[in-house]
Design an enzyme around this catalytic site. Structure first.
Site, mmCIF file in Angstrom:
data_model
loop_
_atom_site.group_PDB
_atom_site.id
_atom_site.type_symbol
_atom_site.label_atom_id
_atom_site.label_comp_id
_atom_site.label_asym_id
_atom_site.label_seq_id
_atom_site.Cartn_x
_atom_site.Cartn_y
_atom_site.Cartn_z
ATOM 1 N N CYS A 56 -23.310 -28.889 -20.617
ATOM 2 C CA CYS A 56 -24.411 -28.347 -21.099
ATOM 3 C C CYS A 56 -25.518 -28.696 -19.926
ATOM 4 O O CYS A 56 -25.749 -29.105 -19.161
ATOM 5 C CB CYS A 56 -24.880 -29.691 -22.469
ATOM 6 S SG CYS A 56 -25.330 -30.903 -22.115
ATOM 7 N N CYS A 57 -26.976 -28.296 -20.779
ATOM 8 C CA CYS A 57 -28.347 -27.649 -19.484
ATOM 9 C C CYS A 57 -29.293 -27.595 -20.855
ATOM 10 O O CYS A 57 -29.453 -27.879 -21.544
ATOM 11 C CB CYS A 57 -28.178 -27.113 -18.575
ATOM 12 S SG CYS A 57 -27.817 -25.447 -18.654
ATOM 13 N N ALA A 58 -30.298 -27.221 -20.027
ATOM 14 C CA ALA A 58 -31.495 -26.813 -20.817
ATOM 15 C C ALA A 58 -30.917 -25.408 -21.472
ATOM 16 O O ALA A 58 -31.405 -25.258 -22.835
ATOM 17 C CB ALA A 58 -32.728 -26.681 -19.627
#
Length: 94
Positions: A56-58
């Site tokens: 996951c990330c932004a």
């Protein structure tokens, strides 16, 4: 098994590929931080984590890049998209 089930049933490891600064600003409980730019040097370490990895990330862009790279390296992983979405799925766990 779909990504929501993997997260809710704690079947793998959540890996946040944002920068350490972003990670410190908020992240999924239990997630580990391996920034996108460090992944090529840390592939062997990532292969030893409980799989599948949920990346996951932004927004899902960097985790998508990590997914494509790690998949080519033989790592069982999924693009979880935004850490906020992953956090939401985790919050639904019983």
């Amino acid at each position: 098994m779909n990504i929501e089930e993997i997260i809710q049933e704690k079947q793998g490891t959540i890996v946040d590929v944002r920068t350490p600064e972003e990670f410190r600003g908020g992240h999924v409980a239990g997630a580990i931080n391996i920034p996108l730019n460090e992944i090529p040097q840390r592939v062997e370490e990532m292969k030893e984590l409980k799989t599948p990895l949920v990346l996951c990330c932004a927004s899902g862009n960097r985790s998508g890049q990590a997914y494509r790279y790690l998949s080519q390296m033989g790592v069982d992983c999924h693009n979880g998209g935004s850490w906020l979405d992953v956090n939401y799925y985790q919050s639904l766990a019983v």
